[in-house]
Design an enzyme around this catalytic site. Sequence first.
Site, short mmCIF file in Angstrom:
data_model
loop_
_atom_site.label_atom_id
_atom_site.label_comp_id
_atom_site.label_asym_id
_atom_site.label_seq_id
_atom_site.Cartn_x
_atom_site.Cartn_y
_atom_site.Cartn_z
N ARG A 57 0.80 -1.21 0.00
CA ARG A 57 0.00 0.00 0.00
C ARG A 57 0.84 1.27 0.00
O ARG A 57 0.61 2.19 -0.77
CB ARG A 57 -0.84 0.09 1.29
CG ARG A 57 -2.28 -0.22 1.15
CD ARG A 57 -2.76 -0.65 2.52
NE ARG A 57 -1.94 -1.77 2.94
CZ ARG A 57 -2.20 -3.02 2.60
NH1 ARG A 57 -3.24 -3.31 1.92
NH2 ARG A 57 -1.39 -3.99 2.97
N THR A 58 1.79 1.33 0.92
CA THR A 58 2.50 2.59 1.11
C THR A 58 3.29 2.94 -0.15
O THR A 58 3.21 4.05 -0.67
CB THR A 58 3.41 2.53 2.35
OG1 THR A 58 2.61 2.17 3.46
CG2 THR A 58 4.08 3.86 2.62
N LYS A 86 25.43 -4.28 0.26
CA LYS A 86 26.89 -4.31 0.09
C LYS A 86 27.58 -3.57 1.21
O LYS A 86 28.81 -3.47 1.22
CB LYS A 86 27.28 -3.65 -1.25
CG LYS A 86 26.75 -4.34 -2.48
CD LYS A 86 27.30 -3.61 -3.71
CE LYS A 86 26.71 -4.13 -4.99
NZ LYS A 86 27.06 -3.25 -6.12
N ARG A 107 11.43 3.48 3.24
CA ARG A 107 11.06 2.58 4.35
C ARG A 107 12.28 1.72 4.66
O ARG A 107 12.92 1.18 3.75
CB ARG A 107 9.89 1.69 3.96
CG ARG A 107 9.62 0.62 4.99
CD ARG A 107 8.31 -0.09 4.74
NE ARG A 107 7.18 0.77 5.03
CZ ARG A 107 5.91 0.35 5.05
NH1 ARG A 107 5.63 -0.91 4.82
NH2 ARG A 107 4.94 1.19 5.32
N HIS A 135 5.66 6.23 11.33
CA HIS A 135 5.08 6.08 9.99
C HIS A 135 4.15 7.29 9.79
O HIS A 135 2.93 7.18 9.80
CB HIS A 135 4.31 4.77 9.92
CG HIS A 135 3.89 4.34 8.55
ND1 HIS A 135 4.04 5.11 7.42
CD2 HIS A 135 3.31 3.19 8.12
CE1 HIS A 135 3.57 4.44 6.38
NE2 HIS A 135 3.12 3.27 6.78
C1 NCD Z 1 1.57 -0.68 8.37
C2 NCD Z 1 3.07 -0.54 8.54
O1 NCD Z 1 3.81 -0.81 7.58
O2 NCD Z 1 3.46 -0.12 9.62
N1 NCD Z 1 1.19 -0.93 7.05
C3 NCD Z 1 1.00 0.15 6.22
O3 NCD Z 1 1.91 0.91 5.94
N2 NCD Z 1 -0.25 0.39 5.79
C4 NCD Z 1 0.95 -1.63 9.33
C5 NCD Z 1 1.46 -3.04 9.39
O4 NCD Z 1 2.34 -3.44 8.62
O5 NCD Z 1 0.94 -3.77 10.23
#
Ligand code: NCD
Length: 305
Positions: A57-58, A86, A107, A135
């Site tokens: 999703r993100t 590396k 991320r 997040h």
């Molecule tokens: C969340 C995350 O990555 O923290 N997911 C997301 O970004 N929608 C929640 C999760 O992974 O449980």
Amino acid sequence: MPLSFKHLTSTKQLTRADTDAILVKAAEIEGVTAKGGSSDLLAGKILATLFYEASTRTRLSFEAAMLRLGGQVITADGFQFSSLYKGESVEDTMRMVGQYADIIAMRHPEQGSADRAAAVSPVPFINAGDGPGQHPTQALLDLFTIRKERGTIDGLKIAMVGDLRYGRTVHSLSFLLGLYTNLSFTFVAPKELTMPEKVTSFLLEKKLPFTQTDKLEAALSCDVLYMTRIQEERFADHSEYERLKNVYTLTADLVKGTKVTVMHPLPRVGEITTDVDALPNAAYFRQARNGVPVRMALLALLLGF
Ligand code: NCD
């Protein structure tokens, strides 16, 4: 009005004015995209998405957001295919990617990696999740969703359920809700996964009341029930995860007849049964859709539009 920051690593940076600016812009953008309209606001700009930890999703909503603004995307995902594997430092990766792109979303599994990246990034940097840390863009879309679903933020009773210890979404969202008034919180977690002190001490400081319990039922009388997945990848001891993974299951029988708005950052792995999906209370897919206009708003504002 410009935002008060160049890089977004934590919801603790956001002022009420920043948050209002992002939500207002997201609502404006949503008005255009909902009618099938598009924009060329960010034509000629490039977003780099660096995802060293699982995401669907993100990453896709960041990329969709950039494309819907007429911009372009370059991407690197999978730790083992990257220079980090590396032995390259996050700092060097940022210095380099900042020569290729106008804005970066990353991320990374390590808490604190986002701050290290932002400290050296030559272009605006957005934290898309740093391990069990923060997040912030999820929290912004959660806030946008709460306001759309409930018409307000102030005065709501918010329950957060599940893995409150390792779940970065509930940490970020709690800090962001600290900008609002008369809220109260119900934290539902087994004793091993309770909300960390960094959040509870923040709420005490803000004089926002909270209760802590291990009973799921306590969440059903709230306005919002924010369910979370037990974060398997954060457990040092896998048997502990196995023991706790099914601790809470929200079913249609529990939700039916209540007025609670059910949210979840997704992915779910059994903690909300699929029979909840058809209830009007189930806001989690609408919540996921809200990720696009909110990220469009943030990208545009950080790039000065
Ligand atoms: C969340 C995350 O990555 O923290 N997911 C997301 O970004 N929608 C929640 C999760 O992974 O449980």
